[in-house]
Design a protein around this motif. Structure first.
Motif, mmCIF file in Angstrom:
data_model
loop_
_atom_site.group_PDB
_atom_site.id
_atom_site.type_symbol
_atom_site.label_atom_id
_atom_site.label_comp_id
_atom_site.label_asym_id
_atom_site.label_seq_id
_atom_site.Cartn_x
_atom_site.Cartn_y
_atom_site.Cartn_z
ATOM 1 N N GLN A 191 38.428 41.771 31.685
ATOM 2 C CA GLN A 191 37.304 41.284 32.475
ATOM 3 C C GLN A 191 36.911 39.870 32.029
ATOM 4 O O GLN A 191 36.856 39.568 30.839
ATOM 5 N N ARG A 192 36.602 39.016 33.035
ATOM 6 C CA ARG A 192 36.020 37.702 32.724
ATOM 7 C C ARG A 192 34.516 37.869 32.512
ATOM 8 O O ARG A 192 33.845 38.509 33.320
ATOM 9 N N VAL A 193 34.015 37.299 31.433
ATOM 10 C CA VAL A 193 32.588 37.407 31.110
ATOM 11 C C VAL A 193 32.035 36.026 30.758
ATOM 12 O O VAL A 193 32.792 35.080 30.522
ATOM 13 N N ASP A 194 30.703 35.932 30.704
ATOM 14 C CA ASP A 194 30.080 34.703 30.208
ATOM 15 C C ASP A 194 29.755 34.865 28.728
ATOM 16 O O ASP A 194 30.020 35.916 28.124
ATOM 17 N N GLU A 195 29.180 33.833 28.136
ATOM 18 C CA GLU A 195 28.957 33.846 26.687
ATOM 19 C C GLU A 195 27.836 34.787 26.269
ATOM 20 O O GLU A 195 27.622 34.997 25.070
ATOM 21 N N ASN A 196 27.112 35.345 27.241
ATOM 22 C CA ASN A 196 26.087 36.333 26.927
ATOM 23 C C ASN A 196 26.619 37.762 26.993
ATOM 24 O O ASN A 196 25.890 38.711 26.699
ATOM 25 N N GLY A 197 27.870 37.915 27.407
ATOM 26 C CA GLY A 197 28.446 39.246 27.495
ATOM 27 C C GLY A 197 28.168 39.935 28.814
ATOM 28 O O GLY A 197 28.239 41.169 28.901
ATOM 29 N N ASP A 198 27.889 39.162 29.855
ATOM 30 C CA ASP A 198 27.739 39.710 31.206
ATOM 31 C C ASP A 198 28.971 39.349 32.023
ATOM 32 O O ASP A 198 29.636 38.332 31.759
ATOM 33 N N LEU A 199 29.277 40.170 33.029
ATOM 34 C CA LEU A 199 30.395 39.834 33.906
ATOM 35 C C LEU A 199 30.181 38.451 34.508
ATOM 36 O O LEU A 199 29.078 38.096 34.919
ATOM 37 N N SER A 200 31.248 37.687 34.560
ATOM 38 C CA SER A 200 31.162 36.302 35.019
ATOM 39 C C SER A 200 30.753 36.224 36.495
ATOM 40 O O SER A 200 31.125 37.074 37.300
ATOM 41 N N GLU A 204 31.500 33.325 37.969
ATOM 42 C CA GLU A 204 32.413 32.275 38.400
ATOM 43 C C GLU A 204 33.515 32.842 39.297
ATOM 44 O O GLU A 204 33.901 34.006 39.149
ATOM 45 N N PRO A 205 34.030 32.028 40.239
ATOM 46 C CA PRO A 205 35.130 32.499 41.090
ATOM 47 C C PRO A 205 36.431 32.611 40.311
ATOM 48 O O PRO A 205 36.536 32.147 39.169
ATOM 49 N N TYR A 206 37.413 33.221 40.943
ATOM 50 C CA TYR A 206 38.758 33.287 40.369
ATOM 51 C C TYR A 206 39.195 31.880 39.979
ATOM 52 O O TYR A 206 39.043 30.929 40.770
ATOM 53 N N PRO A 207 39.726 31.673 38.777
ATOM 54 C CA PRO A 207 40.029 30.315 38.301
ATOM 55 C C PRO A 207 41.061 29.597 39.182
ATOM 56 O O PRO A 207 42.197 30.077 39.345
#
Length: 452
Positions: free
Chosen positions: A30-39, A41-44
């Motif tokens: 899973q892609r996440v942000d630095e807080n540990g929530d699901l990102s 952001e769109p597919y890279p």
């Protein structure tokens, strides 16, 4: 010890070929942000189009990235592919994005309707929406390491001329040998869960109304608490495997044959209905949790162990057909017991685990495998004797306030920083051009590595 086929292989000095499985890997994270929530952001964009790039795609959620390797002749080659493609994905992530290293997802939002399903085209998206109605968001979010194995064709070419009186065609022989391996992995899935289980807890909002286990267990993902569809396959033979899945789709238990997500799947070149006739080409093994101690979710020694087990299953007798379903039903029950044990508890089936590893060690010695196999078996034997050395038990030491988020983010940032330090990051996916396996190999390694 050897079956008739195993003795043939041994007598013709072809045992080494039973180790030469072509291996491909599929690793979900899973892609996440630095807080540990699901990102959010769109597919890279740096890894191309998620609907057409066969090497970096999505599965279920838009945040659920899947790295896929081309088939490779050796475990180390497969790992080089995986490491390189994984790094390509990491370097394409948005600033602040990370790859979550655990099988169970990070904390989910309370309102799961805010989650976005993967963009996989109209047909697949319609399937995902129907799946969602039946199972809900949580059950689709666990990630794992899938291993694709195909037998060296030279094994079939060597064996078939000696067994034409038993098999009407070489395809029938191939199906039989793949069935032997599938039965073996289904029978000893519980041992893999014990040795490699690494999902002791789920994060916040995964379970509704405290429906999860009351304390850490060995593998949430590999237990009945884990991935959605609880449909039992039939591994008696390839035709019965097909018939069982087709019946499930016909009576509505399954949305379609695609929904069968057993721990082992037979894979071919065409439609499922034609599988017995066209022949199994490889097996997909789906029983490994992500290993968070590796940046790519699986270790080379784990792949070697899987190859050793596969070779052993080829060389030893198959179950009698009338025994298959009974034996595998008991194996499923054993797996559930092992998966739901306390991670630091001695396994209920410790004696059986000792016996199986001793048998594998004796087999490895008989066919004179290298020291890397002996070392791996010794390490695994230690896990059987000392459950605190298992991956799941090690993870429990990092649980804080019922969460592994702090540990997971620390590992994720470490792996991300390592990838970003690459001197020559791979940009070959940016053109949106679909790369063949040969193009990928050439562009990824450029003479520095030559996978077979």
């Amino acid at each position: 010890m050897f079956s008739e086929i195993g003795q043939l292989i041994f007598d013709n000095e072809a045992v080494a070929k039973t180790q030469d499985f072509t291996m491909g890997l599929e690793i979900e994270m899973q892609r996440v942000d630095e807080n540990g929530d699901l990102s959010k952001e769109p597919y890279p964009a740096g890894v191309g189009d998620e609907r057409t790039n066969p090497w970096v795609t999505n599965d279920f959620l838009e945040t659920m990235s899947e790295v896929v390797t081309p088939p490779a002749a050796h475990a180390l080659d497969a790992m080089h592919y995986l490491f390189s493609i994984n790094n390509a994905l990491r370097t394409a992530l948005a600033p602040g994005e990370l790859l979550w290293p655990l099988s169970m997802p990070p904390r989910l939002p309370k309102d799961k309707q805010t989650l976005l399903l993967a963009k996989m085209g109209p047909e697949k998206e319609a399937y995902l929406k129907e799946w969602l109605k039946r199972h809900g968001f949580s059950e689709g979010t666990p990630c794992g390491a899938h291993i694709n194995l195909s037998i060296d064709p030279r094994v079939f070419d060597m064996v078939y001329p000696h067994l034409k009186d038993q098999f009407a065609s070489e395809t029938e022989l191939e199906n039989y040998m793949y069935t032997k391996i599938a039965q073996g992995f289904m029978r000893y899935r519980w041992l893999i869960t014990y040795l490699f289980g690494a999902s002791p807890i789920a994060e916040a909002n995964y379970f509704e109304n405290n429906a999860g286990p009351a304390a850490p267990i060995r593998s949430v993902r590999q237990s009945s608490y884990g991935f959605g569809t609880k449909f039992t396959g039939d591994y008696t033979n390839v035709q019965q495997y097909v018939d069982r899945i087709k019946q499930g789709a016909k009576d509505g238990t399954l949305i379609s044959d695609y929904e069968f997500h057993g721990a082992v799947r037979f894979k071919g070149d065409g439609k499922l209905a034609d599988l017995a006739k066209s022949g199994v080409k490889y097996l997909e093994l789906r029983m490994l949790d992500l290993d968070p101690s590796s940046s790519v979710g699986v270790r080379t020694n784990t792949l070697r162990f899987i190859r050793l087990m596969s070779s052993y299953f080829i060389m030893t007798p198959a179950l009698h057909e009338e025994e298959v379903n009974k034996v595998l039903l008991r194996a499923d029950q054993m797996n559930e017991e092992v998966a739901t044990e306390s991670p630091d508890a001695v396994c209920k089936y410790q004696t059986s685990a000792r016996a199986m590893l001793a048998r594998l060690e004796r087999y490895a010695n008989q066919i004179q495998l290298g020291p890397e196999y002996q070392e791996e078996l010794e390490d695994l034997e230690d896990r059987v004797e000392n459950p605190r050395t298992t991956p799941s038990a090690r993870l429990t030491a990092h649980i804080k306030d019922g969460s592994l988020s702090e540990y997971a983010l620390e590992r994720a940032k470490r792996y991300q920083n390592s990838a970003l330090q690459s001197i020559n990051p791979f940009h070959g996916f940016e053109s949106q051009k679909k790369l063949s396996a040969n193009d990928l190999k050439e562009q990824l390694f450029k003479g520095s590595w030559e996978p077979k």
